[in-house]
Design a protein around this motif. Structure first.
Motif, PDB file in Angstrom:
ATOM      1  N   UNK A  55      -1.412  -0.832   7.610  1.00 56.63           N
ATOM      2  CA  UNK A  55      -1.348  -1.257   9.014  1.00 56.63           C
ATOM      3  C   UNK A  55      -2.575  -2.077   9.395  1.00 56.63           C
ATOM      4  N   UNK A  56      -3.739  -1.724   8.851  1.00 58.82           N
ATOM      5  CA  UNK A  56      -4.954  -2.477   9.163  1.00 58.82           C
ATOM      6  C   UNK A  56      -4.869  -3.891   8.592  1.00 58.82           C
ATOM      7  N   UNK A  57      -4.401  -4.012   7.343  1.00 57.52           N
ATOM      8  CA  UNK A  57      -4.268  -5.346   6.748  1.00 57.52           C
ATOM      9  C   UNK A  57      -3.175  -6.157   7.432  1.00 57.52           C
ATOM     10  N   UNK A  58      -2.135  -5.488   7.910  1.00 56.26           N
ATOM     11  CA  UNK A  58      -1.123  -6.191   8.698  1.00 56.26           C
ATOM     12  C   UNK A  58      -1.742  -6.713   9.995  1.00 56.26           C
ATOM     13  N   UNK A  59      -2.643  -5.912  10.573  1.00 54.47           N
ATOM     14  CA  UNK A  59      -3.354  -6.354  11.769  1.00 54.47           C
ATOM     15  C   UNK A  59      -4.230  -7.567  11.493  1.00 54.47           C
ATOM     16  N   UNK A  60      -4.883  -7.586  10.332  1.00 58.08           N
ATOM     17  CA  UNK A  60      -5.715  -8.736   9.955  1.00 58.08           C
ATOM     18  C   UNK A  60      -4.868 -10.008   9.892  1.00 58.08           C
TER      19      UNK A  60
ATOM     20  N   UNK B 282       0.813  -1.225   0.000  1.00 57.32           N
ATOM     21  CA  UNK B 282       0.000   0.000   0.000  1.00 57.32           C
ATOM     22  C   UNK B 282       0.842   1.268   0.000  1.00 57.32           C
ATOM     23  N   UNK B 283       1.701   1.417   0.987  1.00 59.96           N
ATOM     24  CA  UNK B 283       2.467   2.662   1.116  1.00 59.96           C
ATOM     25  C   UNK B 283       3.522   2.828   0.026  1.00 59.96           C
ATOM     26  N   UNK B 284       4.326   1.787  -0.302  1.00 59.68           N
ATOM     27  CA  UNK B 284       5.319   1.979  -1.370  1.00 59.68           C
ATOM     28  C   UNK B 284       4.699   2.336  -2.714  1.00 59.68           C
ATOM     29  N   UNK B 285       3.605   1.669  -3.093  1.00 65.03           N
ATOM     30  CA  UNK B 285       2.985   1.972  -4.382  1.00 65.03           C
ATOM     31  C   UNK B 285       2.335   3.348  -4.386  1.00 65.03           C
TER      32      UNK B 285
ATOM     33  N   UNK C 134      -5.975   3.847  -1.155  1.00 63.95           N
ATOM     34  CA  UNK C 134      -5.245   5.066  -0.823  1.00 63.95           C
ATOM     35  C   UNK C 134      -5.703   6.246  -1.675  1.00 63.95           C
ATOM     36  N   UNK C 135      -6.064   5.980  -2.922  1.00 60.93           N
ATOM     37  CA  UNK C 135      -6.398   7.043  -3.875  1.00 60.93           C
ATOM     38  C   UNK C 135      -7.880   7.376  -3.863  1.00 60.93           C
ATOM     39  N   UNK C 136      -8.717   6.356  -3.707  1.00 61.42           N
ATOM     40  CA  UNK C 136     -10.158   6.538  -3.857  1.00 61.42           C
ATOM     41  C   UNK C 136     -10.737   7.541  -2.869  1.00 61.42           C
ATOM     42  N   UNK C 137     -10.306   7.475  -1.589  1.00 59.31           N
ATOM     43  CA  UNK C 137     -10.870   8.347  -0.562  1.00 59.31           C
ATOM     44  C   UNK C 137     -10.685   9.829  -0.861  1.00 59.31           C
ATOM     45  N   UNK C 138      -9.428  10.307  -1.055  1.00 58.84           N
ATOM     46  CA  UNK C 138      -9.243  11.727  -1.364  1.00 58.84           C
ATOM     47  C   UNK C 138      -9.955  12.182  -2.632  1.00 58.84           C
ATOM     48  N   UNK C 139      -9.992  11.319  -3.645  1.00 55.56           N
ATOM     49  CA  UNK C 139     -10.667  11.701  -4.883  1.00 55.56           C
ATOM     50  C   UNK C 139     -12.163  11.893  -4.642  1.00 55.56           C
TER      51      UNK C 139
ATOM     52  N   UNK D   4       0.768  14.991   6.226  1.00 52.06           N
ATOM     53  CA  UNK D   4       1.215  15.321   4.873  1.00 52.06           C
ATOM     54  C   UNK D   4       0.097  15.040   3.892  1.00 52.06           C
ATOM     55  N   UNK D   5       0.410  14.354   2.812  1.00 49.18           N
ATOM     56  CA  UNK D   5      -0.595  14.009   1.803  1.00 49.18           C
ATOM     57  C   UNK D   5      -1.568  12.974   2.354  1.00 49.18           C
ATOM     58  N   UNK D   6      -2.855  13.147   2.058  1.00 51.98           N
ATOM     59  CA  UNK D   6      -3.860  12.214   2.560  1.00 51.98           C
ATOM     60  C   UNK D   6      -3.758  10.846   1.897  1.00 51.98           C
ATOM     61  N   UNK D   7      -3.331  10.788   0.634  1.00 52.93           N
ATOM     62  CA  UNK D   7      -3.243   9.477  -0.020  1.00 52.93           C
ATOM     63  C   UNK D   7      -2.181   8.613   0.650  1.00 52.93           C
ATOM     64  N   UNK D   8      -1.069   9.222   1.059  1.00 48.65           N
ATOM     65  CA  UNK D   8      -0.030   8.450   1.754  1.00 48.65           C
ATOM     66  C   UNK D   8      -0.496   8.053   3.148  1.00 48.65           C
ATOM     67  N   UNK D   9      -1.239   8.942   3.815  1.00 46.65           N
ATOM     68  CA  UNK D   9      -1.773   8.608   5.138  1.00 46.65           C
ATOM     69  C   UNK D   9      -2.772   7.452   5.035  1.00 46.65           C
ATOM     70  N   UNK D  10      -3.636   7.480   4.027  1.00 45.13           N
ATOM     71  CA  UNK D  10      -4.609   6.404   3.834  1.00 45.13           C
ATOM     72  C   UNK D  10      -3.918   5.095   3.472  1.00 45.13           C
ATOM     73  N   UNK D  11      -2.844   5.184   2.686  1.00 48.08           N
ATOM     74  CA  UNK D  11      -2.086   3.975   2.355  1.00 48.08           C
ATOM     75  C   UNK D  11      -1.464   3.373   3.600  1.00 48.08           C
ATOM     76  N   UNK D  12      -0.911   4.237   4.475  1.00 51.87           N
ATOM     77  CA  UNK D  12      -0.343   3.740   5.731  1.00 51.87           C
ATOM     78  C   UNK D  12      -1.423   3.096   6.592  1.00 51.87           C
ATOM     79  N   UNK D  13      -2.604   3.707   6.626  1.00 50.16           N
ATOM     80  CA  UNK D  13      -3.695   3.161   7.425  1.00 50.16           C
ATOM     81  C   UNK D  13      -4.160   1.812   6.885  1.00 50.16           C
TER      82      UNK D  13
END
Length: 370
Positions: free
Chosen positions: A321-326, A47-50, A102-107, A309-318
């Protein structure tokens, strides 16, 4: 909304088709299970690297490329003659989904005024939740009547509709100039708090949810047919939860997340304590289902507000981390299950979720002191 529904359906479709795929491709059930777990691990890692690599590309172009990837990978999966080709196709879909969330939310929220963005996030979450209530059950039914290939091909048709619509109608602009490119109230401390709480909550939820079928059968005493019906009830509770929470997000953004996490903890601990009673089990199952979707939705909404910072990077981090939690939750439940019983997985999950609630409350207390 259609794209969110399609991606979530594509992610979870193999759950109802495991035995059909196993028999058709002559592989074991655990190997077929990798089609689901490998998917989640890929989303978590990529998520975050891409998102960072594509941060300068116009969102319209990114979304059309992601949906094109979904269409192609779904067709390859449906036509796969071997397990390994099917696995590669699934991982390709996972890479597209890793960037999509990561992209869909801000758009989407950038098309609306900030005061109603919570409702927009809620609408997208309702569409995603419908995948569990409608998409996966429909795909399972279709697979039982026509084989597993037809359900895996359906996301290609739905993705094509989304692709054409977005390519034709979404405005093209530089990512950093879009209305929701940056958080409305940047706060690095709040960002870290939400990230940790979301990961803990996901770990707790899936430590128990992964073994929910075994719990409902062994502890609550439900028949296999009733367990299937209870999964529909669970999905309906999830849909109701995101609908109600979405309407409240704009007015109570922080309280909505804390309430959802606390409700999840109550549902899991209640199942552990009173799950032997069928009526109580259904009640606490509804509580857990009603919180599971809203927790992730509320963390996504928080990222749009507090991203440093950028919301797309924040959403990617979220999302990562959530999928890592799963993945961590499923692994933790597997470790607890042999020495304890299945109730132990819900106890551990409930306690982890309480930890997530404590992190959120502590973050609010610290913010007030500052």
């Amino acid at each position: 909304m259609l794209a969110a529904f399609t991606f979530n359906t594509a992610e979870n479709l193999p759950i109802g088709l495991l035995e059909l795929i196993s028999e058709s491709l002559h592989v074991s059930l655990p190997a077929v299970g990798l089609l689901v777990t490998g998917y989640g691990v890929t989303v978590a890692a990529a998520s975050l690297p891409l998102a960072h690599a594509l941060r300068t590309v116009a969102r319209r172009h990114v979304l059309t490329a992601l949906l094109a990837t979904l269409v192609v990978s779904s067709l390859v999966a449906a036509l796969a003659a071997s397990y390994w080709l099917l696995l590669v196709a699934r991982l390709l879909t996972a890479l597209a989904q890793a960037v999509f969330w990561a992209v869909m939310g801000p758009v989407a929220v950038g098309l609306f005024a900030p005061r109603v963005r919570g409702r927009v996030v809620g609408a997208l979450s309702v569409a995603g939740s419908l995948a569990l209530v409608l998409g996966v059950p429909a795909g399972t039914w279709l697979g039982q009547h026509s084989g597993w290939r037809m359900p895996l091909a359906l996301p290609a048709a739905l993705g094509l509709i989304s692709l054409v619509t977005i390519a034709a109608l979404l405005p093209t602009s530089r990512p950093e100039e879009e209305p929701a490119a940056y958080g409305t109230a940047p706060d690095a401390r709040r960002f870290g708090t939400v990230l940790v709480a979301g990961a803990l909550s996901a770990t707790g939820a899936f430590a128990g949810f992964t073994y929910l079928v075994k719990f409902l059968g062994d502890v609550s005493g439900f028949s296999p047919g009733t367990v299937s019906a209870l999964f529909v009830v669970f999905g309906g509770a999830c849909l109701a939860g995101v609908s109600v929470t979405g309407a409240l997000l704009d007015r109570f953004p922080q309280s909505a997340l804390t309430a959802a996490v606390a409700t999840q903890a109550a549902g899991m601990l209640g199942l552990c304590a009173a799950g032997t009673d069928p009526v109580a089990a259904v009640g606490f199952l509804v509580l857990m289902g009603g919180a599971l979707g809203p927790v992730f939705m509320a963390t996504q909404h928080a990222m749009l507000r507090c991203a440093p910072g950028r919301t797309d990077l924040a959403l990617a981090a979220n999302s990562g981390s959530y999928n890592a939690g799963i993945a961590a939750g499923a692994a933790l439940g597997g470790l607890i299950l042999p020495p304890a019983d299945v109730r132990g997985t819900f106890l551990a999950g409930g306690l982890l979720t309480c930890g997530a609630c404590a992190v959120l409350v502590g973050g609010r207390v610290s913010a007030r002191r500052r």
